[in-house]
Design a protein around this motif. Structure first.
Motif, mmCIF file in Angstrom:
data_model
loop_
_atom_site.group_PDB
_atom_site.id
_atom_site.type_symbol
_atom_site.label_atom_id
_atom_site.label_comp_id
_atom_site.label_asym_id
_atom_site.label_seq_id
_atom_site.Cartn_x
_atom_site.Cartn_y
_atom_site.Cartn_z
ATOM 1 N N VAL A 1 0.865 -1.246 0.025
ATOM 2 C CA VAL A 1 0.089 -0.027 0.193
ATOM 3 C C VAL A 1 0.930 1.307 -0.098
ATOM 4 O O VAL A 1 1.753 1.486 0.841
ATOM 5 C CB VAL A 1 -0.999 -0.026 1.354
ATOM 6 N N ASP A 2 1.081 2.022 -1.017
ATOM 7 C CA ASP A 2 1.791 3.134 -1.287
ATOM 8 C C ASP A 2 1.108 4.371 -0.947
ATOM 9 O O ASP A 2 0.082 4.737 -2.004
ATOM 10 C CB ASP A 2 2.276 3.069 -2.711
ATOM 11 N N ALA A 3 1.576 5.043 0.099
ATOM 12 C CA ALA A 3 0.652 6.303 0.338
ATOM 13 C C ALA A 3 0.915 7.514 -0.694
ATOM 14 O O ALA A 3 -0.051 8.118 -1.014
ATOM 15 C CB ALA A 3 1.476 6.924 1.816
ATOM 16 N N LEU B 16 -1.660 6.557 -3.120
ATOM 17 C CA LEU B 16 -2.967 7.062 -2.865
ATOM 18 C C LEU B 16 -3.095 8.676 -3.021
ATOM 19 O O LEU B 16 -4.306 9.023 -3.212
ATOM 20 C CB LEU B 16 -3.072 6.745 -1.395
ATOM 21 N N GLU C 283 -4.181 9.487 -6.208
ATOM 22 C CA GLU C 283 -5.299 9.054 -6.479
ATOM 23 C C GLU C 283 -6.349 10.016 -6.123
ATOM 24 O O GLU C 283 -7.363 10.153 -6.975
ATOM 25 C CB GLU C 283 -5.622 7.666 -5.857
ATOM 26 N N VAL C 284 -6.234 10.571 -4.734
ATOM 27 C CA VAL C 284 -7.283 11.200 -4.331
ATOM 28 C C VAL C 284 -7.237 12.679 -5.137
ATOM 29 O O VAL C 284 -8.498 13.562 -4.871
ATOM 30 C CB VAL C 284 -7.171 11.571 -3.022
ATOM 31 N N ILE D 216 -6.645 10.575 2.247
ATOM 32 C CA ILE D 216 -5.468 9.377 1.966
ATOM 33 C C ILE D 216 -5.688 8.342 3.106
ATOM 34 O O ILE D 216 -5.657 7.065 3.131
ATOM 35 C CB ILE D 216 -4.196 9.940 1.863
ATOM 36 N N LEU E 53 -8.497 5.743 2.266
ATOM 37 C CA LEU E 53 -8.070 4.776 1.374
ATOM 38 C C LEU E 53 -7.124 3.869 2.024
ATOM 39 O O LEU E 53 -7.274 2.662 1.542
ATOM 40 C CB LEU E 53 -7.498 5.619 0.005
ATOM 41 N N MET E 54 -6.152 4.327 2.635
ATOM 42 C CA MET E 54 -5.198 3.477 3.112
ATOM 43 C C MET E 54 -5.636 2.393 4.197
ATOM 44 O O MET E 54 -5.386 1.292 4.201
ATOM 45 C CB MET E 54 -4.286 4.454 4.218
ATOM 46 N N LYS F 21 -7.518 -0.412 2.049
ATOM 47 C CA LYS F 21 -6.661 -1.192 1.531
ATOM 48 C C LYS F 21 -5.956 -2.032 2.478
ATOM 49 O O LYS F 21 -5.837 -3.487 2.218
ATOM 50 C CB LYS F 21 -5.586 -0.313 0.703
ATOM 51 N N SER G 299 5.282 4.692 3.255
ATOM 52 C CA SER G 299 4.938 6.055 3.216
ATOM 53 C C SER G 299 6.320 7.021 3.921
ATOM 54 O O SER G 299 6.790 6.682 4.794
ATOM 55 C CB SER G 299 3.809 6.476 4.369
#
Length: 205
Positions: free
Chosen positions: A29-31, A34, A37-38, A91, A94-95, A98, A111
């Motif tokens: 999971v890559d902050a 994300l 993405e937002v 963020i 989403l984090m 996931k 992160s």
């Protein structure tokens, strides 16, 4: 469920190390992803950012001009605070989603702000990719289009190298050859698998 937090200063090589663990079959999971993405084109967050900073903050394709925004917020702390107040909750949502749904034996949260925010509360172990500040500066200048002053401001805004190492459970030295770095990552992967399986054992607390 074991969650490993991977962090390090700008230019330390987090993405390279995360790639190793993805090759090992670990869900990452890559902050930073994300964060992209937002603020993708069409999102409410990008609309808010455009209203606040003006149309010049967009590239010709309508996407956020991230380097331009970075130069602004690291020159003006109040603007940085405004942006973080907008994006951090999005963020975080989403984090959490996931991380809650990973299917590999353990998960890795990558992160740059793991230790500067509450994100460290989401992980069981902290893995730090470590390099000197001079190496951070040189690598980031080669990689990015930002100015040296902006990069130095980013380094200064993150926790110090000393504090980062003090909070680490595991450390990867990225001043070495990439082949040696991958070997060290593979050894850590075996340790994390053992920990994850121990957590899954029927008699585990």
């Amino acid at each position: 469920m074991l969650v490993v937090g991977l962090t390090g200063g700008i230019g330390s090589g987090k993405s390279t190390v995360a790639g190793f663990f993805e090759d090992f079959g670990v869900e990452v999971v890559d902050a930073d992803m994300l964060a992209r993405e937002v603020v993708a084109a069409g999102t409410a967050a990008l609309t808010r950012i455009t209203e606040h900073f003006g149309q010049d903050i967009l590239n010709t394709d309508g996407e956020l001009a991230r380097n331009k925004l970075r130069d602004i917020i690291f020159a003006e702390p109040a603007q940085k605070d405004w942006l973080e107040n907008l994006l951090f909750p999005l963020i975080a949502d989403l984090m959490n989603t996931k991380i809650a749904n990973f299917t590999s034996e353990y998960c890795m949260l990558v992160s740059p702000l793991l230790l500067e925010t509450d994100q460290h509360k989401l992980v069981d172990r902290v893995l730090v990719v470590d390099v000197s500040e001079q190496t951070q500066l040189e690598r980031t200048l080669r990689r990015d289009q930002s100015s040296e002053s902006t990069i130095k401001s980013i380094i200064a805004s993150q926790v110090s190298r000393r504090e980062r190492l003090q909070k680490a459970d595991d450390i990867l030295d990225n001043e070495q050859e990439i082949s040696a770095l991958k070997i060290q990552a593979a050894l850590l992967h075996k340790q994390y698998l053992a920990l994850a399986r121990e957590n899954h054992a029927p008699n585990a607390n």
